[in-house]
Write a protein that holds these residues in place. Sequence first.
Motif, mmCIF file in Angstrom:
data_model
loop_
_atom_site.group_PDB
_atom_site.id
_atom_site.type_symbol
_atom_site.label_atom_id
_atom_site.label_comp_id
_atom_site.label_asym_id
_atom_site.label_seq_id
_atom_site.Cartn_x
_atom_site.Cartn_y
_atom_site.Cartn_z
ATOM 1 N N ASP A 59 0.815 -1.222 0.000
ATOM 2 C CA ASP A 59 0.000 0.000 0.000
ATOM 3 C C ASP A 59 0.850 1.274 0.000
ATOM 4 O O ASP A 59 0.315 2.364 -0.106
ATOM 5 C CB ASP A 59 -0.944 0.016 1.205
ATOM 6 C CG ASP A 59 -1.957 -1.121 1.142
ATOM 7 O OD1 ASP A 59 -2.335 -1.517 0.018
ATOM 8 O OD2 ASP A 59 -2.351 -1.617 2.217
ATOM 9 N N ALA A 60 2.145 1.137 0.136
ATOM 10 C CA ALA A 60 3.029 2.304 0.176
ATOM 11 C C ALA A 60 3.143 2.902 -1.216
ATOM 12 O O ALA A 60 3.172 2.169 -2.217
ATOM 13 C CB ALA A 60 4.387 1.894 0.697
ATOM 14 N N PRO A 61 3.210 4.247 -1.304
ATOM 15 C CA PRO A 61 3.377 4.867 -2.627
ATOM 16 C C PRO A 61 4.740 4.522 -3.225
ATOM 17 O O PRO A 61 5.732 4.403 -2.507
ATOM 18 C CB PRO A 61 3.286 6.361 -2.341
ATOM 19 C CG PRO A 61 3.382 6.523 -0.866
ATOM 20 C CD PRO A 61 3.122 5.196 -0.238
ATOM 21 N N LYS A 62 4.755 4.313 -4.512
ATOM 22 C CA LYS A 62 5.993 3.932 -5.224
ATOM 23 C C LYS A 62 6.858 5.160 -5.449
ATOM 24 O O LYS A 62 6.381 6.217 -5.828
ATOM 25 C CB LYS A 62 5.677 3.294 -6.582
ATOM 26 C CG LYS A 62 4.809 2.069 -6.505
ATOM 27 C CD LYS A 62 5.621 0.890 -6.097
ATOM 28 C CE LYS A 62 4.730 -0.342 -6.126
ATOM 29 N NZ LYS A 62 5.223 -1.438 -5.376
ATOM 30 N N ALA A 63 8.170 5.026 -5.191
ATOM 31 C CA ALA A 63 9.122 6.109 -5.452
ATOM 32 C C ALA A 63 9.489 6.065 -6.928
ATOM 33 O O ALA A 63 9.801 5.025 -7.479
ATOM 34 C CB ALA A 63 10.361 5.927 -4.597
#
Length: 64
Positions: A59-63
């Motif tokens: 669920d973490a935003p992609k860098a």
Amino acid sequence: MTTDRKIPVVKCPQCSKAVEWRPENKWRPFCSERCRQIDLGAWASESYRVPGEAQEDPDAPKAE
């Protein structure tokens, strides 16, 4: 008819005391309630861990 079965003896996982593996031993494989509680506390405090790599949070935003 008599059976000459040997009672298995194991080491208490906490204190290494010899413990007979019998149905009457309600704390098996531990030698006592105290050793059982110490082990349970170690699990509850997450002292026992399986080593492994950290997993990525889906669920973490992609860098970019």
